[in-house]
Enzyme design. Structure first.
Site, PDB file in Angstrom:
ATOM      1  N   GLU A   1       0.816  -1.221   0.000  1.00 23.96           N
ATOM      2  CA  GLU A   1       0.000   0.000   0.000  1.00 23.96           C
ATOM      3  C   GLU A   1       0.847   1.268   0.000  1.00 23.96           C
ATOM      4  OE1 GLU A   1      -3.749   2.048   2.423  1.00 23.96           O
ATOM      5  OE2 GLU A   1      -3.099   0.014   2.897  1.00 23.96           O
TER       6      GLU A   1
ATOM      7  N   LYS B   1      -8.764  -1.055   0.714  1.00 24.42           N
ATOM      8  CA  LYS B   1      -9.841  -1.537   1.573  1.00 24.42           C
ATOM      9  C   LYS B   1     -10.577  -2.637   0.821  1.00 24.42           C
ATOM     10  CE  LYS B   1      -9.492   0.362   5.456  1.00 24.42           C
ATOM     11  NZ  LYS B   1      -9.134  -0.545   6.553  1.00 24.42           N
TER      12      LYS B   1
END
Length: 475
Positions: free
Chosen positions: A268, A284
């Site tokens: 990420e 997410k």
């Protein structure tokens, strides 16, 4: 070995050379050096994973704990009291390198999640700092070694071109020297089980507590995690090597911080600054990879169709837009990709991309004050979510869900969100996993998601231990 100097006319701030070694192979030769750092793009094929970076023997080291700051220069430590972010900005501003390119010199290391305490005022914090390690550790380098995965080329960059050739010759001599055989005299223990700082029942109760807060309107979303640990029976670099094989990433890292070592295989992006542009890519939504192409496609469809996962990512995108809006020009923040699937070797994720154009004269610390810690691993609204996390998780997170990466003297920046991240200290290795809780979360499913995320880390540790027992270096 055909390694040699091969110097084209490439400008005064970098010098290219030929080296047959891959970045992780060179890292294996230097990982015990003074504050060795390795930002490892083991997953290539994208602009996100173009460069890998190595450096050691820094000009300065910066460590902070609350409002206590320790700075090392010329082998001597100096302690001062004050705002660590102001001191960090002062150190970055000592060098005016605005004309230099990305990775031309700067600070490499981590900013721990628990730095949130110096950014805002929080009430009633109760989690325990059981590891007593720094909130941040950054090493400052004038000279950095860079591998371009697109061009398959090495270069040394920095502010002192007169030192480049000396640095390169030292590297070539190290690579060409015979290596001593690996030492496997210390036996690794078989069958070690990791221990969590929360039982399954505690985690499920904590999820229920989060759902109560959501129902009461305190928060909309929160990232809840549990921390695992086990005795460290192999070299941390061997764990790093197996982890990058099991779970290659754009934003991997190995940081030798002296009294502790940080290992990361993060997928990420937290922040990337290039010129006046800033970008973040929150993750997410998670599903395991399928055992067959058909099963893989079924998991992808399930992930894309999930209203829970859509809502979770949408809330974080709004939070990130708000954070970037604090430092960007009016109307200059956009969601450039609202939702796409990132296919990792063991997991599927949904990801968004948010970009903005910074206002003039925004500094690296201005950016951190506006955005840290990342919304995807805290919650929404952020301050209240952090307070609730602290009430439910028994221990400080340390580097987990903080940020790891590079802050350049020229203002360039690339930082990950420190997930898929391990910490080796005091004869143990620690790693933490979590997930986002929203109104329709199911406690059992949330617990299972943390175990799915832990699986790649467990595999990496077990593989390193197995290699150690059979006398094979995991390098």
């Amino acid at each position: 070995m055909r390694d040699r100097l091969n110097v084209p006319a490439s400008g005064e701030s970098s010098l290219s050379f030929r080296l047959e070694s891959e970045p992780h192979e060179l890292a294996a030769l230097y990982h015990d050096e003074d504050h060795f750092v390795f930002l490892d793009s083991s997953r290539v094929g994208s602009d996100q994973g173009r460069f890998s970076t190595l450096a050691w023997s820094p000009e300065a080291v910066f460590r902070s704990k609350g409002f206590r700051i320790d700075i090392r220069r010329s082998g001597l430590w100096r302690r001062v009291a004050g705002d660590p972010m102001e001191e960090l900005q002062r150190l970055l501003s000592e060098r005016d390198d605005s004309a230099d390119g990305e990775l031309a010199g700067g600070a490499i290391g981590y900013l721990g999640y628990d730095l949130f305490r110096v950014f805002e005022h929080y009430d009633g914090l109760s989690s325990v700092d059981d590891l007593a390690l720094p909130d941040s550790c950054l090493a400052f380098f004038d000279t950095i070694l860079v591998f371009d995965h697109d061009r398959k080329s090495w270069s040394v960059t920095g502010r002192n071109p007169e030192l480049f050739e000396t640095k390169i010759r030292e590297i070539l001599a190290r690579v060409q020297s015979p290596r001593p055989p690996a030492d496997f005299s210390a036996p690794a223990s078989a069958g070690i089980r990791s221990e969590s700082n929360m039982s399954r029942e505690q985690y499920l109760r904590s999820v229920e507590r989060v759902l109560d807060h959501i129902a009461a309107g305190d928060i909309y979303q929160l990232n809840l995690s549990q921390r695992f640990s086990r005795p460290l029976t192999v070299a941390p670099f061997d764990v790093f090597t197996t982890l990058r094989g099991v779970s290659p990433s754009f934003y991997g890292a190995y940081l030798n911080c002296g009294d502790h070592i940080v290992i990361s295989s993060s997928p990420e992006l937290f922040l990337r600054r290039r010129g006046d542009m800033i970008e973040t890519r929150p993750i997410k939504g998670t599903r395991p990879r399928g055992r067959t192409p058909e099963e893989d496609r079924a998991f992808e469809s399930e992930l894309l169709d999930s209203e829970k996962e859509k809502a979770e990512l949408a809330m974080i995108v709004d939070l990130e837009r708000n954070d970037l809006g604090r430092i960007c020009a009016y109307g200059a923040v956009e969601v450039s990709d609202r939702r796409y699937i990132d296919r990792l070797p063991t997991l599927l994720h949904t990801v968004a991309a948010v970009r903005g154009r910074l206002r003039p004269d925004v500094t690296a610390v201005d950016i951190l004050r506006a955005t840290f810690p990342g919304g995807s691993i805290s919650g929404c609204p952020k301050i209240r979510a952090i307070e609730i996390i602290d009430s439910l998780e028994p221990n400080w997170r340390h580097v987990y869900t903080g940020a790891i990466g590079f802050i350049g003297f020229n203002g360039e920046m690339i930082l990950n969100i420190a997930i898929r991240t391990l910490l080796a200290t005091g004869g143990r290795i620690y790693y933490q996993v979590g997930g986002g809780i929203v109104a329709d979360s199911i406690p059992d499913a949330e617990f299972s998601e943390t175990l799915q995320k832990a699986a790649a880390i467990e595999t990496a540790i077990a593989t390193a231990e197995s290699s150690h027992r059979t006398g094979r270096a995991a390098r």
